[in-house]
Design a protein around this motif. Structure first.
Motif, short mmCIF file in Angstrom:
data_model
loop_
_atom_site.label_atom_id
_atom_site.label_comp_id
_atom_site.label_asym_id
_atom_site.label_seq_id
_atom_site.Cartn_x
_atom_site.Cartn_y
_atom_site.Cartn_z
N TYR A 138 0.81 -1.21 0.00
CA TYR A 138 0.00 0.00 0.00
C TYR A 138 0.85 1.27 0.00
N SER A 139 2.16 1.11 -0.08
CA SER A 139 3.08 2.22 -0.32
C SER A 139 3.68 2.01 -1.71
N VAL A 140 3.44 2.94 -2.61
CA VAL A 140 3.87 2.80 -3.99
C VAL A 140 4.94 3.85 -4.27
N ASN A 141 6.10 3.41 -4.72
CA ASN A 141 7.21 4.32 -5.00
C ASN A 141 7.72 4.11 -6.42
N PHE A 142 7.90 5.24 -7.12
CA PHE A 142 8.44 5.19 -8.49
C PHE A 142 9.68 6.08 -8.53
N PRO A 143 10.87 5.50 -8.34
CA PRO A 143 12.11 6.30 -8.34
C PRO A 143 12.49 6.72 -9.76
N LEU A 144 12.97 7.95 -9.88
CA LEU A 144 13.32 8.52 -11.18
C LEU A 144 14.71 9.15 -11.14
N LYS A 145 15.27 9.35 -12.31
CA LYS A 145 16.55 10.05 -12.43
C LYS A 145 16.30 11.47 -12.93
N GLU A 146 17.37 12.25 -12.98
CA GLU A 146 17.20 13.65 -13.36
C GLU A 146 16.91 13.80 -14.86
N GLY A 147 16.35 14.96 -15.19
CA GLY A 147 16.05 15.27 -16.58
C GLY A 147 14.68 14.82 -17.04
N GLU B 238 0.42 7.95 -15.67
CA GLU B 238 -0.95 7.56 -15.99
C GLU B 238 -1.23 6.08 -15.79
N PRO B 239 -0.38 5.15 -16.26
CA PRO B 239 -0.69 3.73 -16.02
C PRO B 239 -0.67 3.35 -14.55
N VAL B 240 0.23 3.94 -13.76
CA VAL B 240 0.29 3.61 -12.33
C VAL B 240 -0.94 4.14 -11.60
N ILE B 241 -1.30 5.39 -11.85
CA ILE B 241 -2.47 5.95 -11.19
C ILE B 241 -3.74 5.22 -11.62
N GLU B 242 -3.83 4.87 -12.88
CA GLU B 242 -5.01 4.14 -13.36
C GLU B 242 -5.14 2.78 -12.67
N LYS B 243 -4.01 2.11 -12.48
CA LYS B 243 -4.04 0.81 -11.78
C LYS B 243 -4.44 0.98 -10.33
N ILE B 244 -3.94 2.02 -9.68
CA ILE B 244 -4.33 2.28 -8.29
C ILE B 244 -5.83 2.50 -8.19
N ARG C 227 10.41 -1.03 -17.45
CA ARG C 227 10.64 -2.10 -16.48
C ARG C 227 10.12 -1.71 -15.10
N THR C 228 10.39 -0.47 -14.70
CA THR C 228 9.92 0.00 -13.40
C THR C 228 8.40 0.05 -13.35
N THR C 229 7.80 0.53 -14.41
CA THR C 229 6.34 0.58 -14.48
C THR C 229 5.76 -0.82 -14.34
N GLN C 230 6.33 -1.77 -15.04
CA GLN C 230 5.83 -3.14 -14.99
C GLN C 230 5.95 -3.71 -13.58
N GLU C 231 7.05 -3.43 -12.89
CA GLU C 231 7.23 -3.93 -11.53
C GLU C 231 6.21 -3.32 -10.58
N VAL C 232 5.98 -2.02 -10.73
CA VAL C 232 4.98 -1.36 -9.87
C VAL C 232 3.59 -1.93 -10.12
N LEU C 233 3.24 -2.14 -11.37
CA LEU C 233 1.93 -2.69 -11.71
C LEU C 233 1.76 -4.11 -11.17
N GLU C 234 2.83 -4.89 -11.20
CA GLU C 234 2.76 -6.25 -10.66
C GLU C 234 2.56 -6.22 -9.14
N ASN C 235 3.22 -5.29 -8.46
CA ASN C 235 3.02 -5.16 -7.02
C ASN C 235 1.57 -4.79 -6.71
N LEU C 236 1.01 -3.89 -7.49
CA LEU C 236 -0.38 -3.49 -7.27
C LEU C 236 -1.34 -4.64 -7.56
N SER C 237 -0.99 -5.49 -8.51
CA SER C 237 -1.85 -6.64 -8.83
C SER C 237 -1.89 -7.65 -7.70
N ALA C 238 -0.91 -7.58 -6.78
CA ALA C 238 -0.88 -8.50 -5.65
C ALA C 238 -1.93 -8.17 -4.59
N LEU C 239 -2.53 -7.00 -4.69
CA LEU C 239 -3.55 -6.61 -3.72
C LEU C 239 -4.81 -7.43 -3.92
#
Length: 259
Positions: A47-56, A67-73, A187-199
């Motif tokens: 229930y804690s969702v983190n999407f780490p990013l780099k600069e730029g 958008e895909p992460v928020i839509e999945k939530i 890859r990061t998006t896919q991992e986050v979406l898979e974590n959310l699917s575990a709910l």
């Protein structure tokens, strides 16, 4: 906001009653938290969702992950209310931030979340180039209110702050390189979406019947009418009050030792 929302995440880290989601600069950057593996704990795991990013980070890249992460939530958690914190330090040209977002890209996130039709509280946040903070909050207020703004900033007491162009919108920096590669973001998006699917689904509360007014009105009236100088041994609902073992009031028949 370019910084990880560490305080809010910590407050709800062990509960499923609130889901937190943060898109932020990660790695050698304050506050240093918010790895993708920070998922929550106990009842709050996933229930804690983190999407780490780099600069730029630019508009197109940000939209492709936001958008895909928020839509999945919205699909799996089904929140009944949303608090959206819109820090302006992720905008291009910020004195402290290192993203390359424009007002339009930043505001598109607000428009996307607003589109779900869920009660929404929009907050400001960080921002260290003051004129761009004002631009951001003015523009995103217009997004919330569905009221378009003109490009020319009207004359005001702080007009000179907006030199040299005196325009509302920002131009992204051509000198800033986007270090977020598309494959890595995917890859990061896919991992986050898979974590959310575990709910298992949105949490729920047990509903309890609320007693009608007449059930408590008489007891409440009796309590209000009671003599305040006489000790009452029942509460307004009729339940007997427990006497504390350290009570100092002398009991009936006890010897009074006061002078």
């Amino acid at each position: 906001d370019i910084h990880h929302g560490d305080g809010v995440e910590e407050a709800f880290y062990c509960t499923d009653r609130v889901m937190t989601c943060s898109f932020h600069k990660y790695g050698d950057f304050f506050p240093g938290t918010g790895a993708i593996t920070d998922l929550g704990a106990k009842k709050g795991k996933y229930y804690s969702v983190n999407f780490p990013l780099k600069e730029g980070m630019d508009d197109a890249s940000y939209q492709s992950v936001f958008e895909p992460v928020i839509e999945k939530i919205m699909e799996v958690y089904k929140p009944t209310a949303i608090v959206l914190q819109c820090g302006a330090d992720s905008l291009t040209g910020d004195r402290l931030g290192c993203f390359n977002l424009t007002l339009k890209g930043h505001g598109e996130c607000v428009r996307f979340v607003k589109g779900f039709g869920v009660p929404l509280l929009v907050l400001g946040g960080g921002g260290y180039t003051i004129r761009n903070v004002a631009r951001c909050w003015a523009y995103e207020t217009s997004v919330v209110l569905d009221t378009p703004l003109g490009e020319d900033i009207p004359y005001n007491d702080y007009y000179e702050y907006y030199a040299p162009d005196f325009k509302l919108h920002l131009t992204p920096s051509m000198a800033m390189e986007n270090l977020n590669e598309r494959e890595e973001l995917e890859r990061t998006t896919q991992e986050v979406l898979e974590n959310l699917s575990a709910l298992k689904g949105a949490p729920s509360l047990t509903l309890q019947d609320v007693p009608p007014d007449w059930a408590t009105r008489d007891a409440g009236a009796a309590a209000d009418a009671a003599d305040p100088d006489v000790r009452q041994m029942t509460d307004k609902d009729g339940a007997e009050k427990a006497e504390h073992p350290a009570e100092f009031e002398p009991k009936e028949g006890a010897m009074d030792t006061t002078d």
